[in-house]
Motif scaffolding. Structure first.
Motif, PDB file in Angstrom:
ATOM      1  N   LYS A 113       0.878  -1.171   0.000  1.00 40.21           N
ATOM      2  CA  LYS A 113       0.000   0.000   0.000  1.00 40.21           C
ATOM      3  C   LYS A 113       0.917   1.223   0.000  1.00 40.21           C
ATOM      4  O   LYS A 113       1.658   1.457   0.952  1.00 40.21           O
ATOM      5  N   MET A 114       0.875   1.951  -1.102  1.00 32.31           N
ATOM      6  CA  MET A 114       1.792   3.100  -1.245  1.00 32.31           C
ATOM      7  C   MET A 114       1.002   4.400  -1.156  1.00 32.31           C
ATOM      8  O   MET A 114      -0.037   4.539  -1.818  1.00 32.31           O
ATOM      9  N   ARG A 115       1.503   5.303  -0.362  1.00 30.78           N
ATOM     10  CA  ARG A 115       0.828   6.602  -0.192  1.00 30.78           C
ATOM     11  C   ARG A 115       1.765   7.716  -0.632  1.00 30.78           C
ATOM     12  O   ARG A 115       2.963   7.636  -0.432  1.00 30.78           O
ATOM     13  N   ARG A 116       1.170   8.721  -1.188  1.00 29.53           N
ATOM     14  CA  ARG A 116       1.903   9.938  -1.606  1.00 29.53           C
ATOM     15  C   ARG A 116       3.069   9.596  -2.551  1.00 29.53           C
ATOM     16  O   ARG A 116       4.119  10.228  -2.495  1.00 29.53           O
ATOM     17  N   ILE A 117       2.898   8.566  -3.375  1.00 26.63           N
ATOM     18  CA  ILE A 117       3.926   8.325  -4.396  1.00 26.63           C
ATOM     19  C   ILE A 117       3.899   9.472  -5.395  1.00 26.63           C
ATOM     20  O   ILE A 117       2.895  10.152  -5.549  1.00 26.63           O
ATOM     21  N   MET A 147       5.581  18.497  -9.244  1.00 31.25           N
ATOM     22  CA  MET A 147       5.549  17.160  -8.636  1.00 31.25           C
ATOM     23  C   MET A 147       4.176  16.970  -8.004  1.00 31.25           C
ATOM     24  O   MET A 147       3.684  17.848  -7.301  1.00 31.25           O
ATOM     25  N   ILE A 148       3.553  15.839  -8.292  1.00 32.04           N
ATOM     26  CA  ILE A 148       2.226  15.556  -7.746  1.00 32.04           C
ATOM     27  C   ILE A 148       2.258  14.254  -6.962  1.00 32.04           C
ATOM     28  O   ILE A 148       3.157  13.441  -7.127  1.00 32.04           O
ATOM     29  N   SER A 149       1.281  14.088  -6.089  1.00 31.28           N
ATOM     30  CA  SER A 149       1.246  12.912  -5.210  1.00 31.28           C
ATOM     31  C   SER A 149      -0.003  12.087  -5.475  1.00 31.28           C
ATOM     32  O   SER A 149      -1.067  12.633  -5.790  1.00 31.28           O
ATOM     33  N   GLY A 150       0.124  10.787  -5.317  1.00 35.82           N
ATOM     34  CA  GLY A 150      -1.016   9.893  -5.483  1.00 35.82           C
ATOM     35  C   GLY A 150      -0.854   8.654  -4.640  1.00 35.82           C
ATOM     36  O   GLY A 150       0.044   8.583  -3.784  1.00 35.82           O
ATOM     37  N   THR A 151      -1.713   7.690  -4.880  1.00 42.15           N
ATOM     38  CA  THR A 151      -1.628   6.446  -4.114  1.00 42.15           C
ATOM     39  C   THR A 151      -1.417   5.272  -5.065  1.00 42.15           C
ATOM     40  O   THR A 151      -1.715   5.363  -6.255  1.00 42.15           O
ATOM     41  N   GLU A 190      -0.550  -7.135  -9.795  1.00 41.35           N
ATOM     42  CA  GLU A 190      -1.560  -6.188 -10.256  1.00 41.35           C
ATOM     43  C   GLU A 190      -1.268  -4.860  -9.572  1.00 41.35           C
ATOM     44  O   GLU A 190      -1.120  -4.808  -8.350  1.00 41.35           O
ATOM     45  N   ILE A 191      -1.147  -3.812 -10.357  1.00 43.59           N
ATOM     46  CA  ILE A 191      -0.799  -2.501  -9.800  1.00 43.59           C
ATOM     47  C   ILE A 191      -1.855  -1.496 -10.231  1.00 43.59           C
ATOM     48  O   ILE A 191      -2.182  -1.393 -11.426  1.00 43.59           O
ATOM     49  N   ARG A 192      -2.372  -0.754  -9.266  1.00 38.94           N
ATOM     50  CA  ARG A 192      -3.344   0.304  -9.583  1.00 38.94           C
ATOM     51  C   ARG A 192      -2.931   1.567  -8.850  1.00 38.94           C
ATOM     52  O   ARG A 192      -2.773   1.567  -7.635  1.00 38.94           O
ATOM     53  N   ASN A 193      -2.736   2.620  -9.617  1.00 37.16           N
ATOM     54  CA  ASN A 193      -2.380   3.911  -9.031  1.00 37.16           C
ATOM     55  C   ASN A 193      -3.516   4.899  -9.233  1.00 37.16           C
ATOM     56  O   ASN A 193      -4.334   4.757 -10.152  1.00 37.16           O
ATOM     57  N   GLN A 194      -3.516   5.911  -8.413  1.00 39.04           N
ATOM     58  CA  GLN A 194      -4.526   6.964  -8.553  1.00 39.04           C
ATOM     59  C   GLN A 194      -3.917   8.301  -8.176  1.00 39.04           C
ATOM     60  O   GLN A 194      -3.386   8.462  -7.071  1.00 39.04           O
ATOM     61  N   PHE A 195      -3.976   9.255  -9.114  1.00 42.62           N
ATOM     62  CA  PHE A 195      -3.510  10.618  -8.880  1.00 42.62           C
ATOM     63  C   PHE A 195      -4.647  11.565  -9.259  1.00 42.62           C
ATOM     64  O   PHE A 195      -5.255  11.391 -10.325  1.00 42.62           O
ATOM     65  N   ALA A 196      -4.895  12.538  -8.420  1.00 41.91           N
ATOM     66  CA  ALA A 196      -5.960  13.499  -8.740  1.00 41.91           C
ATOM     67  C   ALA A 196      -5.674  14.215 -10.057  1.00 41.91           C
ATOM     68  O   ALA A 196      -6.600  14.589 -10.781  1.00 41.91           O
TER      69      ALA A 196
END
Lengths: 249, 710
Positions: free
Chosen positions: B503-507, B525-529, B556-562
């Motif tokens: 679980k990765m935060r603020r990647i 630079m932007i942050s996501g999970t 399986e990798i899922r990222n999310q950035f605003a």
């Protein structure tokens, strides 16, 4: 050490589930004392056959000038546009506004400043290259430029385009432009040099267009979305001024 | 303490045992028993005339039983009972010999990419991707402190020459408390500690590159050890010759590197190890008449380590390291620019190993890292930025041996980040292992932080990428769990399976996707999970003739950035769902060895234009098709697979050995898509359609190299 290579075949890939929301694409480049020309179309999804569709109907206004829907063509360049006027653009204010309203009442808006005039000074050319100078404006937002050099010989054109950003220049008031041709590209029959003063929005838009083309041609280049200054559409509403020099050898 | 037995349980007398970490040694007594001073992670080398020599990592301080095999068994046959805690993967020259070496160069990073849970994307893409993490989330260390970025070019060749850096520990979970600053993995390399006192020299000659390597003891008592390696390419000469003869051009790539390590004892209790690495690369690329790159990069890495014995129960080590990385990206296009980036890094690490009792060991210490980043971009305007990262990280970890079968490790890394505001972060670590000769298992948890991110300059990860500190952003954080088991299925077959979840935060990523204005890009630079989960399976079979290995990883990798793809979940370009590998290695005769590696990797995501606009080219007045990119990672490429093979012929001369390596990359010339692009074509007289087409970069490529060993 590599002593040989296998052959590389070109493969056509499926579209898979590639989707695109086909939004509007609008371009309008105003030039002082030239006719109003505007293109309003839709973006073309990749997975559909493309047909030049200029039938989209809008109520189109630049300031209070109404543009009329038809199919127009530049006789010289072959450029096609679908909104025009018999009037010529004569700048009277610092800013110009665009409004397009579709049949579905979608409203597209844009605005642009009118750049100061530009002049090529002390032009010199030779087989080896091109030199000239031009003045910067005290207003930094007027210091974005595009130089295009077309070198014609009997059966080909060698074209160079340079985008120049002097908005951060603090000390100079005159820029000396010097371009040296590679190899024998300067040995030509006819040379056409155009210097354009762009708005900042147009400068970024031109950069993004080049970047998108380069990214598609060379897969190492990072692609980026098109820049622009329109609300509810992709594209640009802008104005540029220009000066040119043509030399026959 | 330990006991050395034959595989029939008979004690072996006079086995020479050397701790290669400090060059101390001992021999077994008539009962096969030995006692040697060692720390967790040290490597013990076992020598006996009648048995296969081998290396064994120290994983606890209990009485270990070591079983030797007679010389007709290969090294993988060695059964190390009650010592397998599955802490890390150990790579060595022997293991690298089991996979084909592209261009004849064995490579640590390429070897790591064959391990379960690890993948690489293409030969152009730098580094490795570990358990769903980005390749920017791996730490490359020598003697425990960071060294420069790993690659010469793409994924072809790393800067780490295994001749000098012959041992590496690869941690992909359950990280010891001393490691922090990278989210996904730690590759801790150490220079060769071979104690054979004779001179060793090696000359490799190829058409594209050559190398000279040597190892010897420069002092009269033969207690010190010097390793040196120099590699240089001359591919650029061939490319320049080819380019001068025609219109088409090929990249005139060149590289060189020099690696040195020197170990010398001060006295019986203290010793010094020094390491240095200098690299230099150049890659000019021309794309048509109007676009060209000039890429240059180089690095300098160095460190010096002092190891000593403070008391009978306590060992200390201190490492001071300094690295420098420089890169230059020159672009000649409509907007000409030259971008120079430079990083300097100072690292200090002090570590104490204390044996509290037979059941408890304590590892503690403190590390300090200061890294400076400099950016300079010249176009019509000049832009400069200087940034700094500074961290201090005390750590402590207890290792508790519970009975004969269980090991509990618990530790904490307490990190202080000196940014605009001083901030404090705790990274706990935990690992419970069961060690058993036939079935062992482990469960671990680790939290890690990362204070910088790599900003791509190109679409692939490359050595000219720009590292950017998080600055005012919060650092990235990762909580990782893994559960695994190792089963000895028979005398020759071992199976390893693991589950992992991250679980990765603020990647971090970067909002501006082109690099026309580097300052603008750095500031965005932007942050996501991110979430990554997967399963790994590895089965290895080792007989006296053939070594074979099959491994499979599902992830399986899922990222999310605003700020990416309107905030929707996406699969990043390193989302490799299925990764499979089959490796065979063996000897056809005493003189001929062969190995083969088949790899399958499901398709990765790429960014393609979703549509096309017809725009006006104001420089010409005409119309042109412009690809419109709206979302990232929106297309999945087809799966890749290929077979690599290598034959090695060894000819022994009177005082030297000649090795001839011949092999091929992608033997059956599979047209693996590396990139995708859009091309318009006429469908009939009236319609135009746009096709997605693939670019294949690395088809079938044979090679041959010649090595002369003194």
């Amino acid at each position: 050490m590599i002593v040989g290579y296998g052959c590389i075949e070109e493969q056509i890939l499926p579209y898979n589930n590639l989707k695109m929301d086909a939004g509007y694409f609008v371009e309008c480049y105003l030039e002082p004392n030239n006719l109003y020309k505007l293109t309003a179309t839709k973006l073309q999804p990749l997975n559909e056959d493309y047909i030049l569709d200029y039938s989209h109907s809008f109520d189109a206004f630049i300031d209070n000038i109404e543009l009329y829907h038809s199919l127009y063509s530049d006789t010289e360049s072959g450029y096609i546009y679908n909104y025009g006027s018999y009037l010529r653009f004569v700048p009277k204010k610092d800013k110009v506004y665009l409004t397009l309203i579709s049949e579905d009442q979608d409203t597209i808006k844009g605005e642009t400043t009118v750049p100061e005039d530009i002049k090529i000074n002390n032009f010199k050319s030779s087989d080896g290259g091109v030199q000239f100078d031009f003045l910067l404006s005290p207003n930094k937002l007027h210091n974005f430029f595009m130089v295009s050099i077309d070198s014609y010989d009997s059966d080909s054109v060698y074209r160079i385009v340079k985008l120049l950003d002097y908005s951060g220049e603090e000390e100079l008031d005159t820029i000396f432009f010097d371009y040296s041709f590679k190899d024998d590209k300067g040995r030509t029959e006819y040379l056409d040099v155009v210097l354009r003063r762009l708005t900042q929005d147009n400068f970024k838009y031109q950069q993004s267009i080049e970047n998108a083309k380069d990214a598609n041609n060379d897969n190492l280049i990072l692609p980026s979305p098109l820049a622009g200054n329109l609300k509810n559409a992709i594209g640009i509403f802008t104005c540029y001024t220009s000066d040119s020099v043509s030399v026959y050898y | 303490m330990g006991t050395v037995l034959t595989n029939t349980g008979v004690p072996v007398n006079n086995v020479q045992i050397i701790n290669v970490a400090n060059n101390t040694g001992t021999v077994t007594d008539s009962l096969g028993k030995f006692q040697i001073v060692a720390s967790l992670g040290d490597i013990l080398e076992f020598h006996h005339l009648n048995y296969q020599s081998f290396f064994l990592p120290v994983v606890n301080f209990k009485n270990d039983t070591v079983v030797l095999q007679t010389k007709d068994f290969s090294i993988e046959e060695i059964n190390v009972s009650s010592s397998s805690s599955n802490d890390y993967s150990q790579s060595s020259l022997e293991k690298m010999n089991q996979i084909p070496s592209f261009l004849g160069e064995k490579d640590i990073v390429k070897y790591l990419s064959t391990l379960p849970g690890v993948t690489s994307l293409s030969m152009l893409d730098e580094g490795i991707y570990v358990r769903g993490g980005n390749s920017s989330q791996n730490a490359y260390l020598v003697n425990g402190v960071a060294v420069s970025d790993p690659q010469h070019i793409g994924g072809i060749l790393s800067i780490f020459d295994p001749f000098v850096l012959s041992n590496s520990k690869f941690f992909k979970s359950g990280f010891p408390a001393q490691y922090n600053g990278s989210l996904s993995s730690y590759i801790d390399m150490s220079p060769s500690k071979y104690t054979d006192n004779s001179f060793y020299g090696e000359l490799n000659v190829g058409f594209l590159s050559s190398s000279v390597k040597t190892r010897f003891s420069p002092d009269k008592k033969k207690k010190s050890l010097l390793n040196m390696s120099f590699r240089k390419s001359y591919f650029q000469l061939i490319a320049d010759l080819y380019n001068s003869s025609g219109e088409e051009s090929i990249p005139s790539y060149s590289f060189s590197d020099f690696t040195i390590s020197y170990d010398f004892p001060i006295n019986s209790k203290w010793k010094v190890s020094a390491f240095g690495l200098v690299t230099n690369d150049q890659l000019p690329i021309s794309v048509g008449n109007s676009f060209s790159y000039d890429l240059k990069w180089g690095s300098f890495s160095s460190n010096i380590k002092l190891d000593g014995i403070l008391t009978k129960q306590t060992r200390i080590s201190t490492v001071v390291g300094f690295n420098k990385n420089e890169s230059m990206v020159g672009v000649l296009s409509e907007v000409d620019s030259k971008t120079d980036t430079q990083t300097d890094q100072l690292s200090i690490l002090t570590r104490l190993n204390t044996n509290i009792s037979d059941e408890l060991q304590l590892v503690s210490g403190v590390g300090y890292v200061q890294k400076n980043y400099k950016y300079n971009q010249e176009s019509e305007n000049v832009a400069n930025q200087n940034l700094t990262n500074e961290i201090l990280y005390p750590f402590v970890e207890g290792v508790c041996f519970m009975g004969d079968s269980y090991i509990l490790k618990a530790g904490i890394n307490a990190l202080v980040y000196f940014g605009e505001n001083t901030e404090f972060f705790l990274s706990p670590r935990f690992k419970l292992s069961s060690v058993n000769p036939n079935v062992s298992w482990w469960l671990d948890y680790a939290n890690t932080r990362q204070f910088e991110e790599r900003m791509n300059v190109l679409t692939v990860q490359s050595p000219v990428d720009v590292w950017v500190p998080v600055g005012q952003n919060m650092p990235a954080s990762c909580d990782q769990f893994s559960l695994g088991t190792k089963i000895r299925m028979s005398r020759n077959v071992k199976m390893k399976a693991a589950l992992f979840h991250k679980k990765m935060r603020r990647i971090k990523d970067f909002d501006a996707y082109n690099r026309i204005d580097i300052n603008q890009s750095i500031d965005k630079m932007i942050s996501g999970t991110g979430n990554a989960r997967g399963i790994e399976l590895d089965v290895a079979c080792n007989t006296s003739k053939i070594y074979s290995r099959v491994n499979y990883t599902y992830s399986e990798i899922r990222n999310q950035f605003a700020d990416i793809n309107q905030g929707e979940y996406f699969n990043p370009q390193y989302d490799v769902r299925h990764n499979m590998l089959v490796n065979l290695s063996g000897s056809i005769s005493e003189k001929v060895k062969v190995n083969a590696l088949w790899t399958y990797r499901s398709g990765v995501t790429a960014t393609v234009p979703e549509g096309v606009a017809v725009a006006k080219d104001i420089s010409k007045g005409s119309m042109e098709y412009i690809p419109v990119y709206k979302t990232r990672y929106n297309y999945r490429l087809p799966a890749n697979h290929r077979l690599d093979v290598n034959f090695e012929y060894i000819k022994s001369l009177k005082h030297s050995v000649i090795k001839l390596n011949a092999g091929a990359y992608n033997v059956y010339n599979q047209q693996n898509s590396t990139f995708v692009y859009v091309a318009p074509e006429n469908k009939d007289d009236y319609f135009i359609r746009f096709r997605l087409k693939s670019r294949v970069i690395f088809p079938f490529m044979p090679y041959v190299t010649l090595t002369y060993v003194l």
